[in-house]
Design an enzyme around this catalytic site. Structure first.
Site, PDB file in Angstrom:
ATOM      1  N   GLY A 231       3.409   0.436 -13.294  1.00  0.00           N
ATOM      2  CA  GLY A 231       2.772   1.363 -14.040  1.00  0.00           C
ATOM      3  C   GLY A 231       1.991   0.999 -15.290  1.00  0.00           C
ATOM      4  O   GLY A 231       1.850   1.579 -16.286  1.00  0.00           O
ATOM      5  N   SER A 232       1.750  -0.359 -15.169  1.00  0.00           N
ATOM      6  CA  SER A 232       1.214  -1.028 -16.621  1.00  0.00           C
ATOM      7  C   SER A 232      -0.309  -0.174 -16.728  1.00  0.00           C
ATOM      8  O   SER A 232      -0.516  -0.029 -18.063  1.00  0.00           O
ATOM      9  CB  SER A 232       0.573  -2.251 -16.645  1.00  0.00           C
ATOM     10  OG  SER A 232      -0.067  -2.698 -15.453  1.00  0.00           O
ATOM     11  N   ASN A 233      -1.043   0.401 -15.764  1.00  0.00           N
ATOM     12  CA  ASN A 233      -2.308   1.074 -16.035  1.00  0.00           C
ATOM     13  C   ASN A 233      -2.001   2.465 -16.634  1.00  0.00           C
ATOM     14  O   ASN A 233      -2.464   3.022 -17.525  1.00  0.00           O
ATOM     15  CB  ASN A 233      -3.006   1.351 -14.684  1.00  0.00           C
ATOM     16  CG  ASN A 233      -3.846  -0.006 -14.606  1.00  0.00           C
ATOM     17  OD1 ASN A 233      -4.843  -0.346 -15.236  1.00  0.00           O
ATOM     18  ND2 ASN A 233      -3.366  -0.640 -13.336  1.00  0.00           N
TER      19      ASN A 233
ATOM     20  N   LEU B 135       0.650   4.078  -3.803  1.00  0.00           N
ATOM     21  CA  LEU B 135      -0.014   3.425  -2.390  1.00  0.00           C
ATOM     22  C   LEU B 135       0.325   4.128  -1.347  1.00  0.00           C
ATOM     23  O   LEU B 135      -0.310   3.896  -0.231  1.00  0.00           O
ATOM     24  CB  LEU B 135       1.055   2.363  -2.262  1.00  0.00           C
ATOM     25  CG  LEU B 135       0.926   1.154  -3.294  1.00  0.00           C
ATOM     26  CD1 LEU B 135       1.971  -0.041  -3.253  1.00  0.00           C
ATOM     27  CD2 LEU B 135      -0.390   0.836  -3.522  1.00  0.00           C
TER      28      LEU B 135
ATOM     29  N   ILE C 141      -3.781   9.938  -0.097  1.00  0.00           N
ATOM     30  CA  ILE C 141      -3.716  11.412  -0.799  1.00  0.00           C
ATOM     31  C   ILE C 141      -4.065  12.414   0.659  1.00  0.00           C
ATOM     32  O   ILE C 141      -5.147  12.201   1.160  1.00  0.00           O
ATOM     33  CB  ILE C 141      -4.891  11.814  -1.566  1.00  0.00           C
ATOM     34  CG1 ILE C 141      -4.382  10.991  -3.009  1.00  0.00           C
ATOM     35  CG2 ILE C 141      -4.528  13.279  -2.238  1.00  0.00           C
ATOM     36  CD1 ILE C 141      -2.845  11.009  -3.665  1.00  0.00           C
TER      37      ILE C 141
ATOM     38  N   ASN D 151      -9.124   6.970  -8.734  1.00  0.00           N
ATOM     39  CA  ASN D 151      -8.271   5.924  -8.277  1.00  0.00           C
ATOM     40  C   ASN D 151      -9.027   4.483  -9.068  1.00  0.00           C
ATOM     41  O   ASN D 151     -10.130   4.527  -9.211  1.00  0.00           O
ATOM     42  CB  ASN D 151      -8.501   5.836  -6.681  1.00  0.00           C
ATOM     43  CG  ASN D 151      -7.575   4.717  -6.236  1.00  0.00           C
ATOM     44  OD1 ASN D 151      -6.392   4.609  -6.608  1.00  0.00           O
ATOM     45  ND2 ASN D 151      -8.058   4.028  -5.239  1.00  0.00           N
TER      46      ASN D 151
ATOM     47  N   HIS E  64      -9.186   0.668  -8.152  1.00  0.00           N
ATOM     48  CA  HIS E  64      -9.000  -0.381  -6.979  1.00  0.00           C
ATOM     49  C   HIS E  64      -9.146  -1.814  -7.464  1.00  0.00           C
ATOM     50  O   HIS E  64     -10.364  -2.140  -8.098  1.00  0.00           O
ATOM     51  CB  HIS E  64      -9.877  -0.235  -5.708  1.00  0.00           C
ATOM     52  CG  HIS E  64      -9.568  -1.050  -4.794  1.00  0.00           C
ATOM     53  ND1 HIS E  64      -8.500  -0.682  -3.731  1.00  0.00           N
ATOM     54  CD2 HIS E  64      -9.889  -2.088  -4.316  1.00  0.00           C
ATOM     55  CE1 HIS E  64      -8.285  -1.722  -2.787  1.00  0.00           C
ATOM     56  NE2 HIS E  64      -9.292  -2.356  -3.055  1.00  0.00           N
TER      57      HIS E  64
ATOM     58  N   ASP F  90     -10.716   4.532  -0.247  1.00  0.00           N
ATOM     59  CA  ASP F  90     -11.428   3.566  -1.099  1.00  0.00           C
ATOM     60  C   ASP F  90     -13.234   3.896  -0.764  1.00  0.00           C
ATOM     61  O   ASP F  90     -13.824   2.918  -1.027  1.00  0.00           O
ATOM     62  CB  ASP F  90     -11.108   2.221  -1.019  1.00  0.00           C
ATOM     63  CG  ASP F  90      -9.678   1.700  -1.252  1.00  0.00           C
ATOM     64  OD1 ASP F  90      -9.211   2.433  -2.126  1.00  0.00           O
ATOM     65  OD2 ASP F  90      -9.405   0.886  -0.668  1.00  0.00           O
TER      66      ASP F  90
ATOM     67  N   GLU G 156      -8.615  -3.946 -15.955  1.00  0.00           N
ATOM     68  CA  GLU G 156      -8.185  -2.530 -15.698  1.00  0.00           C
ATOM     69  C   GLU G 156      -7.495  -1.761 -17.116  1.00  0.00           C
ATOM     70  O   GLU G 156      -8.036  -0.871 -17.102  1.00  0.00           O
ATOM     71  CB  GLU G 156      -6.978  -2.559 -14.495  1.00  0.00           C
ATOM     72  CG  GLU G 156      -7.366  -3.074 -13.197  1.00  0.00           C
ATOM     73  CD  GLU G 156      -6.405  -2.908 -12.250  1.00  0.00           C
ATOM     74  OE1 GLU G 156      -6.917  -2.807 -11.096  1.00  0.00           O
ATOM     75  OE2 GLU G 156      -5.204  -2.906 -12.349  1.00  0.00           O
TER      76      GLU G 156
HETATM   77  C1  GAR Z   1      -3.433  -2.353  -9.873  1.00  0.00           C
HETATM   78  O1  GAR Z   1      -3.900  -3.277 -10.154  1.00  0.00           O
HETATM   79  C2  GAR Z   1      -4.407  -1.339  -9.228  1.00  0.00           C
HETATM   80  O2  GAR Z   1      -5.765  -1.696  -9.209  1.00  0.00           O
HETATM   81  C3  GAR Z   1      -3.887  -1.527  -7.721  1.00  0.00           C
HETATM   82  O3  GAR Z   1      -2.347  -1.818  -7.825  1.00  0.00           O
HETATM   83  C4  GAR Z   1      -2.089  -2.192  -9.245  1.00  0.00           C
HETATM   84  C5  GAR Z   1      -1.170  -1.288 -10.064  1.00  0.00           C
HETATM   85  O4  GAR Z   1      -0.581  -1.811 -11.151  1.00  0.00           O
HETATM   86  N1  GAR Z   1      -4.171  -0.316  -6.972  1.00  0.00           N
HETATM   87  C6  GAR Z   1      -4.311  -0.612  -5.543  1.00  0.00           C
HETATM   88  O5  GAR Z   1      -4.292  -1.899  -5.078  1.00  0.00           O
HETATM   89  C7  GAR Z   1      -4.914   0.705  -4.938  1.00  0.00           C
HETATM   90  N2  GAR Z   1      -5.377   0.379  -3.644  1.00  0.00           N
HETATM   91  P1  GAR Z   1       0.165  -1.098 -12.258  1.00  0.00           P
HETATM   92  O6  GAR Z   1       1.104  -0.364 -11.570  1.00  0.00           O
HETATM   93  O7  GAR Z   1       0.780  -2.007 -13.064  1.00  0.00           O
HETATM   94  O8  GAR Z   1      -0.665  -0.276 -12.790  1.00  0.00           O
END
Ligand code: GAR
Length: 191
Positions: free
Chosen positions: A12-14, A85, A88, A102, A104, A145, A174
């Site tokens: 969940g850093s984003n 992951l 939907i 989303n 990616h 995607d 990101e």
């Molecule tokens: C992120 O890098 C995001 O782009 C990726 O998961 C990571 C989640 O990081 N998403 C995918 O690969 C979707 N296909 P986070 O939990 O630290 O935000």
């Protein structure tokens, strides 16, 4: 004021960056954090920020009326997938048409599709000696995607790059671009 729900499965850093960014925003706020993973750190982040959260199973996600009731109860306008992951379900995509965003970790359409997430993407890019990678922020449609691209940013992949170092580069992009792109899109929808 528009209400955002963030869906995430991992660290969940984003989500953290989005929570910080929207905490002082007058157009939209994060109203809900939802995860399919009980031990996802995203739930701790929700707690820290005082945001309601809930955990659901894959089965619950596919029970459209029950699941959507939760979103309606919170008056959710936009869903943001931040490291979520599961696919939907079609009914939810249809209900929130052009309102699910989303992120990616590659330059779509390259390295997208089923099984392409997180480190799998970075490993594949290193194995194929790609000179570039990047991030894509896009709308979600019923295909993995493949929804309309809202934003992309590129980065170099050096000859000494590893999947881990690439992952760090991608995270920086990101964290910089996801939240402002969400806000721009929400504003665009309102105009
Ligand atoms: C992120 O890098 C995001 O782009 C990726 O998961 C990571 C989640 O990081 N998403 C995918 O690969 C979707 N296909 P986070 O939990 O630290 O935000």
């Amino acid at each position: 004021m528009k209400n955002i729900a963030i869906f995430g499965s991992g660290s969940g850093s984003n989500a953290e960056k989005i929570l910080e960014y929207f905490s002082s925003c007058t157009h939209a706020k994060v109203a809900l954090i939802a995860s399919n993973n009980r031990s996802s750190f995203i739930l701790q982040r929700a707690k820290k920020h005082g945001i309601d959260s809930f955990v659901f199973s894959k089965k619950q996600l596919f029970n459209f009326s029950e699941f959507n009731d939760k979103l309606l109860e919170k008056k959710i306008d936009f869903i943001v997938l931040a490291g979520f992951l599961l696919k939907i379900p079609k009914k939810l995509v249809a209900f929130y048409k052009n309102r699910i965003i989303n992120i990616h970790p590659s330059l779509l359409p390259k390295y997208g599709g089923k099984g392409m997430f997180g480190m799998n993407v970075h490993k594949a890019i290193i194995e194929n000696n790609e000179p570039y990678s990047g991030i894509t922020i896009h709308l979600v449609n019923e295909f993995y995607d493949q929804g309309k691209i809202l934003f992309q940013e590129k980065c170099n992949v050096s000859t000494a790059e590893t999947a881990e170092s690439l992952s760090k580069k991608i995270s920086i992009l990101e964290h910089q671009f996801f939240a402002p792109t969400i806000l721009n899109y929400i504003k665009k929808c309102q105009s």
